[in-house]
Design a protein around this motif. Structure first.
Motif, PDB file in Angstrom:
ATOM      1  N   THR A   1      15.033 -26.056  -0.607  1.00 11.12           N
ATOM      2  CA  THR A   1      15.033 -25.257  -1.926  1.00 11.12           C
ATOM      3  C   THR A   1      15.789 -23.995  -1.359  1.00 11.12           C
ATOM      4  OG1 THR A   1      12.972 -24.171  -0.840  1.00 11.12           O
ATOM      5  CG2 THR A   1      12.658 -25.989  -2.740  1.00 11.12           C
ATOM      6  N   MET A   2      16.019 -24.010   0.053  1.00 15.50           N
ATOM      7  CA  MET A   2      16.394 -22.748   0.739  1.00 15.50           C
ATOM      8  C   MET A   2      15.564 -21.337   0.576  1.00 15.50           C
ATOM      9  SD  MET A   2      20.424 -22.365   0.717  1.00 15.50           S
ATOM     10  CE  MET A   2      20.689 -21.470   1.792  1.00 15.50           C
ATOM     11  N   MET A   3      14.361 -21.874   0.401  1.00 16.17           N
ATOM     12  CA  MET A   3      13.229 -20.813   0.633  1.00 16.17           C
ATOM     13  C   MET A   3      13.237 -20.529   2.260  1.00 16.17           C
ATOM     14  SD  MET A   3      10.956 -18.823  -0.318  1.00 16.17           S
ATOM     15  CE  MET A   3      10.054 -18.999  -1.741  1.00 16.17           C
TER      16      MET A   3
ATOM     17  N   PRO B   1      26.328 -18.061  -0.376  1.00 16.64           N
ATOM     18  CA  PRO B   1      25.572 -18.826  -1.338  1.00 16.64           C
ATOM     19  C   PRO B   1      25.733 -18.663  -2.658  1.00 16.64           C
ATOM     20  CG  PRO B   1      24.268 -17.141   0.295  1.00 16.64           C
ATOM     21  CD  PRO B   1      25.797 -16.852   0.431  1.00 16.64           C
ATOM     22  N   ASP B   2      25.493 -19.504  -3.470  1.00 13.91           N
ATOM     23  CA  ASP B   2      25.434 -19.277  -4.975  1.00 13.91           C
ATOM     24  C   ASP B   2      24.077 -19.196  -5.344  1.00 13.91           C
ATOM     25  OD1 ASP B   2      25.247 -19.567  -7.714  1.00 13.91           O
ATOM     26  OD2 ASP B   2      26.678 -21.282  -7.832  1.00 13.91           O
ATOM     27  N   PHE B   3      23.633 -17.688  -5.656  1.00 17.47           N
ATOM     28  CA  PHE B   3      22.314 -17.701  -5.824  1.00 17.47           C
ATOM     29  C   PHE B   3      21.485 -18.227  -7.016  1.00 17.47           C
ATOM     30  CE2 PHE B   3      23.440 -14.173  -2.967  1.00 17.47           C
ATOM     31  CZ  PHE B   3      22.522 -14.383  -1.769  1.00 17.47           C
ATOM     32  N   ASP B   4      22.728 -18.628  -8.067  1.00 15.58           N
ATOM     33  CA  ASP B   4      21.964 -19.182  -9.381  1.00 15.58           C
ATOM     34  C   ASP B   4      21.546 -20.415  -8.874  1.00 15.58           C
ATOM     35  OD1 ASP B   4      22.519 -17.041 -10.746  1.00 15.58           O
ATOM     36  OD2 ASP B   4      24.604 -17.927 -11.373  1.00 15.58           O
ATOM     37  N   LYS B   5      21.963 -21.204  -7.797  1.00 16.55           N
ATOM     38  CA  LYS B   5      21.627 -22.660  -7.494  1.00 16.55           C
ATOM     39  C   LYS B   5      20.363 -22.502  -6.387  1.00 16.55           C
ATOM     40  CE  LYS B   5      26.133 -24.364  -8.299  1.00 16.55           C
ATOM     41  NZ  LYS B   5      27.372 -24.973  -7.775  1.00 16.55           N
ATOM     42  N   VAL B   6      20.176 -21.344  -5.897  1.00 18.19           N
ATOM     43  CA  VAL B   6      19.198 -21.209  -4.878  1.00 18.19           C
ATOM     44  C   VAL B   6      18.228 -20.172  -5.059  1.00 18.19           C
ATOM     45  CG1 VAL B   6      20.096 -22.643  -2.969  1.00 18.19           C
ATOM     46  CG2 VAL B   6      20.721 -20.262  -3.279  1.00 18.19           C
ATOM     47  N   PRO B   7      17.436 -20.220  -6.392  1.00 14.71           N
ATOM     48  CA  PRO B   7      16.614 -19.059  -6.590  1.00 14.71           C
ATOM     49  C   PRO B   7      15.571 -18.610  -5.766  1.00 14.71           C
ATOM     50  CG  PRO B   7      16.072 -20.761  -8.022  1.00 14.71           C
ATOM     51  CD  PRO B   7      17.412 -21.382  -7.063  1.00 14.71           C
ATOM     52  N   CYS B   8      15.131 -19.551  -4.777  1.00 15.32           N
ATOM     53  CA  CYS B   8      14.245 -19.216  -3.693  1.00 15.32           C
ATOM     54  C   CYS B   8      14.705 -18.263  -2.870  1.00 15.32           C
ATOM     55  CB  CYS B   8      13.638 -20.473  -3.190  1.00 15.32           C
ATOM     56  SG  CYS B   8      12.645 -21.307  -3.978  1.00 15.32           S
ATOM     57  N   LEU B   9      16.143 -18.382  -2.491  1.00 13.88           N
ATOM     58  CA  LEU B   9      16.659 -17.464  -1.462  1.00 13.88           C
ATOM     59  C   LEU B   9      16.532 -15.999  -2.345  1.00 13.88           C
ATOM     60  CD1 LEU B   9      18.096 -16.360   0.851  1.00 13.88           C
ATOM     61  CD2 LEU B   9      20.198 -17.768  -0.003  1.00 13.88           C
ATOM     62  N   ALA B  10      17.184 -15.940  -3.444  1.00 16.85           N
ATOM     63  CA  ALA B  10      17.069 -14.786  -4.170  1.00 16.85           C
ATOM     64  C   ALA B  10      15.895 -13.969  -4.486  1.00 16.85           C
ATOM     65  CB  ALA B  10      17.844 -14.935  -5.588  1.00 16.85           C
TER      66      ALA B  10
ATOM     67  N   ILE C   1       8.495 -25.618  -7.729  1.00  9.74           N
ATOM     68  CA  ILE C   1       8.305 -24.763  -6.814  1.00  9.74           C
ATOM     69  C   ILE C   1       8.794 -23.269  -6.896  1.00  9.74           C
ATOM     70  CG2 ILE C   1       8.511 -24.469  -4.401  1.00  9.74           C
ATOM     71  CD1 ILE C   1       8.949 -27.603  -3.887  1.00  9.74           C
ATOM     72  N   TYR C   2       9.865 -23.142  -7.139  1.00 10.80           N
ATOM     73  CA  TYR C   2      10.283 -22.042  -7.511  1.00 10.80           C
ATOM     74  C   TYR C   2       9.582 -21.160  -8.633  1.00 10.80           C
ATOM     75  CZ  TYR C   2      13.043 -18.144  -9.611  1.00 10.80           C
ATOM     76  OH  TYR C   2      13.114 -16.672  -9.997  1.00 10.80           O
ATOM     77  N   ASP C   3       9.374 -22.018  -9.575  1.00 12.51           N
ATOM     78  CA  ASP C   3       8.957 -21.164 -11.045  1.00 12.51           C
ATOM     79  C   ASP C   3       7.440 -20.804 -10.664  1.00 12.51           C
ATOM     80  OD1 ASP C   3      10.940 -22.131 -12.193  1.00 12.51           O
ATOM     81  OD2 ASP C   3      10.229 -24.005 -12.862  1.00 12.51           O
TER      82      ASP C   3
ATOM     83  N   LEU D   1      25.147  -2.202  16.082  1.00 14.21           N
ATOM     84  CA  LEU D   1      25.159  -3.471  15.004  1.00 14.21           C
ATOM     85  C   LEU D   1      25.648  -2.939  13.618  1.00 14.21           C
ATOM     86  CD1 LEU D   1      22.937  -5.016  12.970  1.00 14.21           C
ATOM     87  CD2 LEU D   1      21.546  -4.919  15.289  1.00 14.21           C
ATOM     88  N   ARG D   2      26.353  -3.583  12.816  1.00 17.10           N
ATOM     89  CA  ARG D   2      26.496  -3.156  11.425  1.00 17.10           C
ATOM     90  C   ARG D   2      25.647  -4.225  10.817  1.00 17.10           C
ATOM     91  NH1 ARG D   2      32.722  -3.649  10.017  1.00 17.10           N
ATOM     92  NH2 ARG D   2      32.708  -1.643  10.651  1.00 17.10           N
ATOM     93  N   ARG D   3      25.644  -5.345  10.954  1.00 24.87           N
ATOM     94  CA  ARG D   3      24.862  -6.484   9.972  1.00 24.87           C
ATOM     95  C   ARG D   3      24.648  -7.728  10.888  1.00 24.87           C
ATOM     96  NH1 ARG D   3      28.560  -8.161   4.977  1.00 24.87           N
ATOM     97  NH2 ARG D   3      30.619  -8.525   6.182  1.00 24.87           N
ATOM     98  N   LEU D   4      23.541  -8.597  10.481  1.00 22.80           N
ATOM     99  CA  LEU D   4      23.363  -9.692  10.955  1.00 22.80           C
ATOM    100  C   LEU D   4      23.966 -10.668  10.072  1.00 22.80           C
ATOM    101  CD1 LEU D   4      19.272  -9.390  11.764  1.00 22.80           C
ATOM    102  CD2 LEU D   4      21.565  -8.570  13.360  1.00 22.80           C
ATOM    103  N   LEU D   5      24.745 -11.811  10.775  1.00 24.75           N
ATOM    104  CA  LEU D   5      24.950 -13.042   9.693  1.00 24.75           C
ATOM    105  C   LEU D   5      24.430 -14.037   9.762  1.00 24.75           C
ATOM    106  CD1 LEU D   5      28.995 -12.250  10.461  1.00 24.75           C
ATOM    107  CD2 LEU D   5      27.583 -11.482   8.514  1.00 24.75           C
ATOM    108  N   LEU D   6      23.407 -14.247   9.132  1.00 20.99           N
ATOM    109  CA  LEU D   6      22.368 -15.253   9.322  1.00 20.99           C
ATOM    110  C   LEU D   6      23.041 -16.624   8.686  1.00 20.99           C
ATOM    111  CD1 LEU D   6      19.308 -15.699   9.774  1.00 20.99           C
ATOM    112  CD2 LEU D   6      19.052 -15.102   7.385  1.00 20.99           C
ATOM    113  N   THR D   7      23.249 -17.609   9.325  1.00 20.20           N
ATOM    114  CA  THR D   7      23.805 -18.937   8.730  1.00 20.20           C
ATOM    115  C   THR D   7      22.738 -19.671   8.386  1.00 20.20           C
ATOM    116  OG1 THR D   7      24.162 -19.772  11.005  1.00 20.20           O
ATOM    117  CG2 THR D   7      25.927 -18.695  10.132  1.00 20.20           C
ATOM    118  N   GLY D   8      23.036 -20.660   7.607  1.00 14.35           N
ATOM    119  CA  GLY D   8      22.333 -21.750   7.081  1.00 14.35           C
ATOM    120  C   GLY D   8      23.032 -23.069   6.541  1.00 14.35           C
ATOM    121  N   SER D   9      22.562 -24.090   6.871  1.00 15.76           N
ATOM    122  CA  SER D   9      23.286 -25.468   6.531  1.00 15.76           C
ATOM    123  C   SER D   9      23.693 -25.573   5.016  1.00 15.76           C
ATOM    124  CB  SER D   9      22.982 -26.685   7.213  1.00 15.76           C
ATOM    125  OG  SER D   9      21.611 -27.115   6.552  1.00 15.76           O
ATOM    126  N   GLY D  10      22.609 -24.872   4.371  1.00 13.62           N
ATOM    127  CA  GLY D  10      22.739 -25.317   2.770  1.00 13.62           C
ATOM    128  C   GLY D  10      21.584 -26.331   2.185  1.00 13.62           C
ATOM    129  N   GLY D  11      21.435 -27.132   3.216  1.00 15.45           N
ATOM    130  CA  GLY D  11      20.099 -28.146   3.077  1.00 15.45           C
ATOM    131  C   GLY D  11      20.718 -29.576   2.417  1.00 15.45           C
TER     132      GLY D  11
END
Ligand code: NDP
Ligand code: MG
Length: 384
Positions: free
Chosen positions: A211-213, A297-306, A343-345, A165-175
């Motif tokens: 929150t994409m947490m 994903p745009d990490f600025d919009k989903v800081p919980c994921l970052a 929540i993120y803060d 395996l090279r990598r896992l591609l983890l999908t998410g709807s974006g909520g």
């Protein structure tokens, strides 16, 4: 296929669906557990006739004992009873409680040689190294129920080995707030946050999806379950929730698992493995679907994921602190005491203040979990 199951968290979204799958497939339900919803627990107990019912909350247990006095079903309460529920009655335990309360029963189920159908992702986020090391040592079977991880498991099975395996591609709807900037989410209410476009789930995971947490927790869950590094996991936004995740191999080939957005499918897979059964769930109607799309994903919009990806890299107690702080913060948000962006803060502050390095022991993880909850409950900004 397993012959019998116990279900931790049988009154929840995954728990009720696990009971439905068991009914469809003729799997015996030997033990069930809930926390406060004793009305539903009583109905489930009368229908499935388990040997044992656990109610974590002591006063709810007293009420349920009275309600089931005309039956020979045993009723227990507290953490010991939850562990008993996981180990003493059935071949397989479905861990469908919400939160890190699942950690101790999961460890006990590993020691007892039970198959674990694991939905409770917070357990792996909190104690992933400990749980997986114990599972390897005991040769325990952990079958993922989280749809993405079930997908990855099936893709790796299709290849027959994870070595290439090279990598896992983890999908998410974006909520429900996909693409929205943080500034647009200041006034989000719990009702708006729990309204997920594709999945019907419990309140906590629905907020985590908003929150994409949730994708962050799944990132850490995948790291532990499949023994990969953070650099070997890529998150992709896939709004249709049809491709449940994929595995990219070293030759550039990708294997994906597809299915309708129905949790009964991964639950059934975990209970039937290595067989497959017809549980009455339809396959996707591809022509009707139109398109399947993917984006970064745009990490600025989903800081919980970052933040979660950062905790995955930090190691130590960072993920345990983050997950427990998030549980406490989401509970405050659902009680309308904390704003959605709050929540993120507060979770990020807890991670900064409390995380430590090294390889934490079980008691260090439990202390980190407790401190994180206290930190959030004492310091969250009061809404005016
Ligand atoms: P729910 O909130 O619907 O259900 C949670 C269950 O856990 C209920 O049975 C609840 O009891 C019980 N519970 C809650 N707190 C405690 C506690 N302190 N001690 C013992 N039991 C407790 O959650 P979901 O079913 O949505 O999620 C369960 C787990 O599965 C989570 O870890 C989630 O991340 C994961 N998951 C869920 C998915 C879904 O589609 N829902 C998808 C993938 C993973 P009661 O109701 O009686 O209070
Ligand atoms: Mg999932």
């Amino acid at each position: 296929m397993v012959n019998s199951i116990s279900v931790l968290g049988s009154t929840g979204s995954v728990g009720t669906q696990a009971l439905a799958v068991a009914e469809t497939l003729g799997i015996r339900v030997k033990a069930i557990s809930g926390n406060r919803n004793i009305t539903l627990l009583e109905q489930q107990a009368r229908k499935f006739k388990p040997e044992f019912v656990c109610v974590t909350d002591e006063s709810s247990a007293r009420q349920l004992r009275l309600a089931l006095a005309d039956t020979d079903i045993k009723v227990g309460s507290g953490m010991d009873a939850l562990t008993d529920c996981a180990v003493s009655y059935a071949e397989c335990v479905v861990t469908a409680v919400s939160g890190s309360v699942g950690l101790l029963p999961t460890l006990a189920a590993i020691d007892a040689g039970r198959r674990i159908a694991l939905a409770n992702k917070e357990t792996l986020v909190c104690g992933g190294e400990l749980v997986m090391a114990r599972a390897h040592e005991k040769g325990a079977e952990i079958l993922p129920v989280d749809s993405e991880h079930s997908a990855i498991f099936q893709c790796l099975e299709a290849q027959g080995s994870s070595r290439s395996l090279r990598r896992l591609l983890l999908t998410g709807s974006g909520g429900p707030f996909r693409g929205k900037a943080r500034s647009e989410l200041e006034d989000v209410t719990p009702e708006q946050a729990v309204a997920h476009p594709n999945w019907s789930m419990g309140a906590k995971i629905s907020v985590d999806s908003a929150t994409m947490m949730n994708k962050g927790l799944e990132f850490i869950e995948a790291m532990h379950l499949f023994g990969v590094s953070p650099d070997e996991i890529k998150v992709l936004i896939h709004p249709q929730s049809i491709v449940h995740s994929m595995v990219e191999f070293i030759d550039g080939s990708v294997i994906a698992q597809l299915g309708v957005a129905d949790m009964r499918l991964p639950i059934q897979h975990a209970l039937c493995y290595p067989e497959r059964r017809d549980g009455g769930i339809p396959a996707p109607d591809f022509a009707g679907l139109g398109e399947l799309s993917f984006s970064e994903p745009d990490f600025d919009k989903v800081p919980c994921l970052a933040l979660a990806m950062d905790c995955a890299r930090r190691g130590g107690t960072a993920a345990a602190v983050m997950s427990a702080a998030n549980e406490a913060a989401v509970a405050l948000f659902l009680a309308k005491k904390l704003s959605f962006n709050g929540i993120y803060d507060i979770v990020a502050q807890a991670v900064e203040a409390l995380s430590s390095d090294g390889t934490p022991s079980l008691s260090e993880l439990q202390n980190a979990d407790k401190s994180a909850r206290s930190f959030v409950n004492e310091r969250y900004p009061r809404k005016i």
